[in-house]
Every structure is written in structure tokens, then in C-alpha cells.
Enzyme design. Structure first.
Site, mmCIF file in Angstrom:
data_model
loop_
_atom_site.group_PDB
_atom_site.id
_atom_site.type_symbol
_atom_site.label_atom_id
_atom_site.label_comp_id
_atom_site.label_asym_id
_atom_site.label_seq_id
_atom_site.Cartn_x
_atom_site.Cartn_y
_atom_site.Cartn_z
ATOM 1 N N ALA A 205 0.944 -1.195 0.009
ATOM 2 C CA ALA A 205 0.057 -0.033 -0.105
ATOM 3 C C ALA A 205 0.913 1.229 0.041
ATOM 4 C CB ALA A 205 -0.834 -0.076 1.081
ATOM 5 N N GLY B 99 0.881 -5.052 1.163
ATOM 6 C CA GLY B 99 -0.103 -5.275 0.138
ATOM 7 C C GLY B 99 0.297 -5.892 -1.088
ATOM 8 N N GLU C 246 0.328 -9.455 -0.336
ATOM 9 C CA GLU C 246 -0.928 -10.025 -0.240
ATOM 10 C C GLU C 246 -1.790 -10.322 -1.442
ATOM 11 O OE1 GLU C 246 -1.501 -6.575 2.731
ATOM 12 O OE2 GLU C 246 -2.461 -8.369 4.081
ATOM 13 N N GLU D 16 4.402 -4.882 7.578
ATOM 14 C CA GLU D 16 3.810 -3.828 8.486
ATOM 15 C C GLU D 16 4.115 -3.538 9.897
ATOM 16 O OE1 GLU D 16 2.604 -6.103 6.397
ATOM 17 O OE2 GLU D 16 1.252 -5.292 4.899
HETATM 18 N N1 CO8 Z 1 4.596 3.209 -0.418
HETATM 19 C C1 CO8 Z 1 4.862 4.466 -1.015
HETATM 20 N N2 CO8 Z 1 6.069 4.902 -1.654
HETATM 21 C C2 CO8 Z 1 7.041 3.768 -1.553
HETATM 22 C C3 CO8 Z 1 6.741 2.565 -0.793
HETATM 23 C C4 CO8 Z 1 5.344 2.425 -0.535
HETATM 24 N N3 CO8 Z 1 4.973 1.222 -0.057
HETATM 25 N N4 CO8 Z 1 7.607 1.726 -1.191
HETATM 26 C C5 CO8 Z 1 8.537 2.440 -1.665
HETATM 27 N N5 CO8 Z 1 8.127 3.754 -2.090
HETATM 28 C C6 CO8 Z 1 8.866 4.789 -2.654
HETATM 29 C C7 CO8 Z 1 9.974 5.243 -1.758
HETATM 30 O O1 CO8 Z 1 9.460 6.268 -0.820
HETATM 31 C C8 CO8 Z 1 10.888 5.937 -2.864
HETATM 32 O O2 CO8 Z 1 10.378 7.164 -3.290
HETATM 33 P P1 CO8 Z 1 11.247 8.452 -3.362
HETATM 34 O O3 CO8 Z 1 12.265 8.285 -4.289
HETATM 35 O O4 CO8 Z 1 10.171 9.701 -3.796
HETATM 36 O O5 CO8 Z 1 11.889 8.708 -2.000
HETATM 37 C C9 CO8 Z 1 10.859 5.014 -3.921
HETATM 38 O O6 CO8 Z 1 9.600 4.453 -3.837
HETATM 39 C C10 CO8 Z 1 11.984 4.152 -4.047
HETATM 40 O O7 CO8 Z 1 12.065 3.438 -2.700
HETATM 41 P P2 CO8 Z 1 13.291 3.401 -1.844
HETATM 42 O O8 CO8 Z 1 14.176 4.512 -2.278
HETATM 43 O O9 CO8 Z 1 13.176 2.934 -0.491
HETATM 44 O O10 CO8 Z 1 14.118 1.919 -2.731
HETATM 45 P P3 CO8 Z 1 15.096 0.959 -1.993
HETATM 46 O O11 CO8 Z 1 15.705 0.098 -3.065
HETATM 47 O O12 CO8 Z 1 16.150 1.642 -1.068
HETATM 48 O O13 CO8 Z 1 14.137 0.203 -0.808
HETATM 49 C C11 CO8 Z 1 12.315 -1.189 -0.332
HETATM 50 C C12 CO8 Z 1 13.189 -0.868 -1.307
HETATM 51 C C13 CO8 Z 1 13.088 -1.970 0.734
HETATM 52 C C14 CO8 Z 1 11.175 -1.992 -0.921
HETATM 53 C C15 CO8 Z 1 11.552 0.151 0.684
HETATM 54 O O14 CO8 Z 1 11.259 1.131 -0.402
HETATM 55 C C16 CO8 Z 1 10.558 -0.052 1.463
HETATM 56 O O15 CO8 Z 1 10.855 -0.627 2.498
HETATM 57 N N6 CO8 Z 1 9.279 0.145 1.084
HETATM 58 C C17 CO8 Z 1 7.877 0.114 1.976
HETATM 59 C C18 CO8 Z 1 7.685 -1.567 1.989
HETATM 60 C C19 CO8 Z 1 6.542 -1.552 2.939
HETATM 61 O O16 CO8 Z 1 6.863 -1.410 4.043
HETATM 62 N N7 CO8 Z 1 5.396 -2.130 2.445
HETATM 63 C C20 CO8 Z 1 4.109 -2.116 3.149
HETATM 64 C C21 CO8 Z 1 3.248 -1.047 3.134
HETATM 65 S S1 CO8 Z 1 1.944 -1.120 4.262
HETATM 66 C C22 CO8 Z 1 0.942 -2.076 3.507
HETATM 67 O O17 CO8 Z 1 0.898 -2.663 2.353
HETATM 68 C C23 CO8 Z 1 -0.487 -2.339 4.150
HETATM 69 C C24 CO8 Z 1 -1.531 -2.861 3.536
HETATM 70 C C25 CO8 Z 1 -2.924 -2.885 4.113
HETATM 71 C C26 CO8 Z 1 -3.190 -1.525 4.523
HETATM 72 C C27 CO8 Z 1 -4.460 -1.212 4.936
HETATM 73 C C28 CO8 Z 1 -5.137 0.011 4.566
HETATM 74 C C29 CO8 Z 1 -5.837 0.799 5.377
#
Ligand code: CO8
Length: 256
Positions: free
Chosen positions: A62, A107, A110, A130
Site C-alpha cells: 500500500a 499489500g 497480499e 507492516e
Molecule cells: N509506499 C509509498 N512509496 C513507496 C513505497 C510504499 N509502500 N515503497 C517504496 N516507495 C517509494 C519510496 O518512498 C521511494 O520514493 P522517493 O524516491 O520519492 O523517496 C521510492 O519508492 C524508491 O524506494 P526506496 O528508495 O526506498 O528503494 P530501496 O531500493 O532503497 O528500498 C524497499 C526498497 C525495501 C522496498 C523500500 O522501499 C521499502 O521498505 N518500502 C516499503 C515497503 C513496505 O513497508 N510495504 C508495506 C506497506 S503497508 C501495506 O502494504 C499495508 C496493506 C494494508 C493497508 C490497509 C489500508 C488501510
């Protein structure tokens, strides 16, 4: 930012393309995604393949930035919308494959769990992180992951948020196969081709019988199996498959 739906080799291919955010799903994309799965259900295709654009991510989950500062009703509606969209994938009669071509987190994983099968490139990394955000999975992960890999392994992934690489994911049954080589899409289509040459009614009955088994006590599940296998005998495909065996020829299934 887009979702692209095309067809290839008789299979619907849905590509998540939001590469500047590692294909993370914001609420607008979830809404579009849900409509596209409805469209897939109405297409004359024998399977669905979901993947991410680029070579870095399947889907990073998400959109975290959108989860900040919303009231609780909005958060609940968000979780329900994601759950409903992914439930539509699970409910499709045709087999679906998530081609995990990079990160599949939150997500994103998922979504892959709602597919019938998961394939991963060797560099893929998956997880439910999460807990690191003070949250728990909200798009079906706490329900589908333990059904797939068992309670202990699922709780470990959910409560540590740790990243699992492709080799471990295959070992624990989280992904069906690793697809090596320079054309993972072709490998995924070949994987689907192993089953889509059979009749669609039998494929749908098999999928339904197994998914119902997970929600029912065995004596009720066996009744479901008896019902569905009897329905399979009523199809022209069963007449053809049985006759072809006896006549020592290849069957021609017509999905009837
Ligand atoms: N949401 C928004 N932006 C994201 C996300 C995300 N999930 N993941 C990556 N991005 C963005 C980064 O912010 C970055 O943007 P910017 O260049 O503008 O700063 C760009 O993508 C590239 O990311 P990174 O620089 O972080 O890339 P890396 O190669 O260094 O790292 C990772 C890759 C390890 C995947 C890292 O980006 C990361 O940890 N991302 C988050 C992963 C995460 O925690 N996902 C779970 C999200 S919560 C969820 O899915 C819950 C679902 C249920 C929700 C219920 C809703 C009500």
C-alpha cells in the site's frame, strides 16, 4: 502511474506500473485494479498473470504516504476495499499467477497470495513488513499466509516483518517455483500453459474444491468434492477425456 491489461497467448496480463514508488498501490490504483479484475472475469481468456513493470518491484505494498492522517473509518474502508479487490482475484474461475519480479511487500505480497500460484525471479524479495510501521497486514495477509505456509511460519513473517528471499520462499511453499533465465514472462506463460490446455470447467471445479476445503471440516469438504466431481462427469470434456484415453489419442477439450 497506471495499470495495463493486455492479452498474450490467450492469457490476461495485468501490469502494475508506478515505478517511481516501486509499484506501490494507492487508493486510486486499488479502485482501478478492482474494476480490471471484473473485466478479466468477462474476457475470453484461460488465465491471469499479474506482474510489476520494470525489474525492481512486483509491488511494494500500500502507498504508505496515503495511510498517514486518515480517520479510522477511512482506514477501515481502505482495508475493506483492498480485501475486496484481492478477493475478486481469488474468486476467478480461471487460474491466476503472480509473477513476482522483484520486491513484493505488504499489500503487494497480499495480492500475490490471492493468486492461485506464485512464481518468483531469483532476485525477488517478499515480506509483510507492516509490524515495522506499527501496523498489521490489512489486505488478507493474516488469513491467506497461514493457510499457505502454516501458522508458525506465517506468524514469524508477520511478527518479525523480515524479508524472505526467493530461495527461502520456494522452500517454504510461499512461491511455487523460481523462474530463472532472461524471460520470466515467457516462463510464467509456459507454467500457465501446463494447465490451461485442459478444460476450463475441470480447472474451475478443482480450484473451487480445494479453496472450499480450507474453510470446511473434512466431512463437509468431502461432500463438496463429491458434488463437484459429479458435476465434472457431466461435462462433454469428461466424455472426451475418458474416450481419448481408451482410444489412445490426445483429447480435444472444448470447455463444455
Ligand atoms: N509506499 C509509498 N512509496 C513507496 C513505497 C510504499 N509502500 N515503497 C517504496 N516507495 C517509494 C519510496 O518512498 C521511494 O520514493 P522517493 O524516491 O520519492 O523517496 C521510492 O519508492 C524508491 O524506494 P526506496 O528508495 O526506498 O528503494 P530501496 O531500493 O532503497 O528500498 C524497499 C526498497 C525495501 C522496498 C523500500 O522501499 C521499502 O521498505 N518500502 C516499503 C515497503 C513496505 O513497508 N510495504 C508495506 C506497506 S503497508 C501495506 O502494504 C499495508 C496493506 C494494508 C493497508 C490497509 C489500508 C488501510
Amino acid at each position: 502511474m497506471s495499470l495495463d491489461l493486455s492479452t498474450r497467448d490467450g492469457v490476461a496480463v495485468l501490469t502494475i506500473d508506478r515505478q517511481d514508488a516501486l509499484n506501490a498501490l494507492n487508493f486510486s490504483l486499488i479502485g482501478q485494479f478492482s474494476k480490471l479484475i471484473d473485466e478479466v472475469a468477462s474476457l475470453d481468456v484461460r488465465g491471469l498473470l499479474i506482474t510489476g513493470a520494470g525489474d525492481k518491484a512486483f509491488c511494494a505494498g500500500a502507498d504508505i504516504k496515503e495511510l498517514i492522517g486518515r480517520d479510522l473509518m477511512a482506514q477501515r474502508r481502505g482495508a475493506e476495499a483492498g480485501q475486496a479487490a484481492f478477493a475478486k482475484i481469488a474468486a476467478l474461475e480461471i487460474p491466476s499467477v503472480a509473477l513476482i519480479n522483484g520486491y513484493a511487500f505488504g499489500g503487494g505480497l497480499e495480492m500475490a497470495l490471492a493468486c492461485t500460484f506464485r512464481l518468483a525471479v531469483p532476485s525477488a524479495k517478499v515480506g509483510l513488513p507492516e509490524i515495522k510501521l506499527g501496523l498489521i497486514p490489512g489486505y488478507g495477509g493474516t488469513q491467506r499466509l497461514p493457510r499457505l505456509i502454516g501458522e508458525g511460519r506465517a506468524l514469524e513473517m508477520i511478527m518479525t516483518g523480515r524479508t524472505v528471499d526467493a530461495a527461502e520462499a520456494e522452500r517454504i511453499g510461499l512461491v511455487n517455483r523460481i523462474v530463472a533465465g532472461d524471460d520470466p514472462m515467457a516462463a510464467a506463460l509456459a507454467f500457465l500453459g501446463e494447465m490451461t490446455r485442459y478444460g476450463l470447467p475441470a480447472l474451475a471445479f478443482a480450484k473451487q474444491a480445494v479453496s472450499r476445503a480450507l474453510d470446511l471440516p473434512i466431512h463437509e469438504g468431502l461432500k463438496v468434492e463429491a458434488d463437484l466431481s459429479t458435476l465434472a462427469y457431466r461435462t462433454e470434456d469428461a466424455d472426451e477425456g475418458l474416450a481419448a484415453f481408451v482410444e489412445k489419442r490426445k483429447p480435444t477439450f472444448r470447455d463444455r
